[in-house]
Enzyme design. Structure first.
Site, PDB file in Angstrom:
ATOM      1  CB  CYS A 295      -0.856   0.245   1.235  1.00  0.00           C
ATOM      2  SG  CYS A 295      -1.937  -1.452   1.400  1.00  0.00           S
ATOM      3  NE  ARG A 431     -11.132 -14.068   4.750  1.00  0.00           N
ATOM      4  CZ  ARG A 431     -11.198 -13.254   3.773  1.00  0.00           C
ATOM      5  NH1 ARG A 431     -12.309 -13.484   3.120  1.00  0.00           N
ATOM      6  NH2 ARG A 431     -10.426 -12.267   3.524  1.00  0.00           N
TER       7      ARG A 431
END
Length: 454
Positions: A295, A431
């Protein structure tokens, strides 16, 4: 709220003798929520302890009712001199030490820590920000060790801790106590003051479901000695850790004892790192920059070819695979700031350190920098992150000798290839109780954690 326990057999020592160099004005007198920080802490401590001692190096510009004021043993040389002066003037054997820039003192957390006094010379918590020696109980038995450390010219608290009996209280023990989420927050800059004020007002306001504060994004340039090395986009948090972690992961900083200073100038957006030796790998690395997938225009001075030359880890550290989903759940619960990436250190089955930023690489650099600056060498740990695991993330873990990387999302093929070669376990898509083990899984099969000395 639980009843506050008045501990008349103990003292509180409020450290207010720092330079306040990052704030640019005396933090003791800074107004917070309508009153000076020093008076705010004093009022809270006087409701909890039979005696309160203020250690300072300057005149206090307002009345201090009912407190003893003493001068620092070694002015402006770090907190050890203040702790020493406070303990010597205390009339009690057990003393709660706290810095003046911590405005959210939780009596419940202090009371919990007080229950362990008598079991060691120092009782201190370990939080997601690391060890908290300035929110801790000290026995007067520490005075002799303090004298020795100060006489030797040592100014780091870690120098003291090696000479006394220390008991560390894990964050899992205190995290659910009232105020535990904010009691360790400290204020060093004007921006942190604004954020703390906002937090104080937010706490008083009716609860809303989401934190909708806009993440901060600013450019920060890192200098090594006289060389301008790199500019990164950041959230302006823990900039000393961001800079040092980046430099460690790039191989530019190595020996902790070679570090002379780290100076952060938030107004100018600069971090200046000085080393004792004038020549580092920084000059050699300049001009060898590689744009990465990170990023904020991420980059590295380490190419894939360079990375493939990193020595394999010798660590035998492994963990029970089934513990990872619950740890990920706890990690995400503790780091839910919108618009921010997060990374965490997991040690002994607990989240021991969390860092957040707009850049996922920055969060890892913060953690590497924190470990390096604190001189932490134990690498029987896992590194959790919310971001994708790319090859440069594996490089950072490899340079820090961290054997297990865990993400809630994916890993890239280059990352997996490099991790397999170095011996780093990579786990992704953690998850809903499921996960994907990208690497060989050799570090995940044991019923009990196996520790190693790499």
């Amino acid at each position: 709220m639980s009843e506050i326990v008045q501990r008349n057999d103990m003292s509180a020592i409020l450290l207010a003798g720092g330079k306040s160099s990052r704030m640019g004005r005396d933090k003791s007198a800074v107004l917070f929520d309508g009153e000076p920080l020093l008076l705010r802490s004093l009022n809270t401590l006087q409701s909890m302890f039979g005696e309160v001692i203020i250690v300072t190096n300057q005149d206090i510009p307002f009345d201090i009712p009912g407190a003893k004021v003493v001068r620092d043993d070694v002015p402006f040389q770090g907190p050890l001199g203040g702790i020493s002066a406070g303990l010597k003037s205390s009339s009690r054997d057990i003393n709660f030490i706290i810095a003046v820039d911590m405005p959210f003192i939780s009596p419940q957390v202090v009371d919990y820590l007080a229950r362990f006094t008598g079991e060691a010379d120092v009782i201190a918590p370990m939080t997601t920000n690391g060890f908290e020696p300035l929110f801790a109980f000290y026995s007067k038995r520490c005075v002799d060790a303090l004298n020795d450390v100060l006489a030797a010219g040592e100014r780091k608290i870690l120098s003291l801790l090696g000479r006394i009996d220390l008991k560390v209280i894990g964050y899992n023990e205190i995290r659910n106590l009232p105020g535990a989420d904010s009691t360790f927050l400290n204020i060093n800059t004007e921006r942190e003051l604004e954020e703390a004020e906002a937090k104080a007002h937010h706490t008083k306001a009716p609860k809303t479901r989401d934190d909708l504060r806009t993440p901060i994004e600013r450019p920060v340039t890192v200098f090594v000695n006289s060389d301008e090395l790199v500019t990164v986009q950041s959230s302006m948090e823990h900039l000393d850790e961001v800079a040092c972690g980046f430099l460690v992961s790039e191989g530019i900083l190595q020996d902790r004892d070679d570090l002379e200073s780290v100076r952060v100038d938030e107004e100018r957006g600069e971090v200046r790192v000085r080393t004792k030796t004038s020549k580092t790998n920084a000059t050699k690395a300049m001009g060898k920059r590689f744009i990465t997938s990170g990023c904020g225009k991420g980059f590295s001075f380490v190419s894939l070819g360079d990375a493939m030359g990193i020595a394999p880890l010798k660590s035998a550290f492994s963990v029970e695979k089934d513990t990872i989903p619950n740890l990920m759940k706890e990690f995400l619960h503790s780091s839910g700031r919108p618009g921010m990436h997060s990374s965490a250190v997991v040690k002994d089955g607990e989240i021991s350190l969390i860092r957040q930023d707009i850049g996922r690489h920055n969060t890892v650099d913060m953690i590497l920098g924190k470990l390096w600056l604190d001189g932490v060498t134990d690498r029987d740990i896992m590194l959790f992150t919310t971001g994708r695991i790319s090859y440069e993330m594996v490089v950072k873990a490899a340079k820090a000798r961290i054997p297990i990387l865990v993400s809630r999302t994916a890993a890239t093929d280059l990352a997996v290839r490099l991790a397999n070669r170095i011996g780093i376990e990579v786990v992704g898509y953690v998850r809903a109780g499921n996960m994907k083990v990208y690497t060989e899984g050799a570090r995940l099969g044991c019923s009990e954690p196996v520790k190693s000395k790499d």
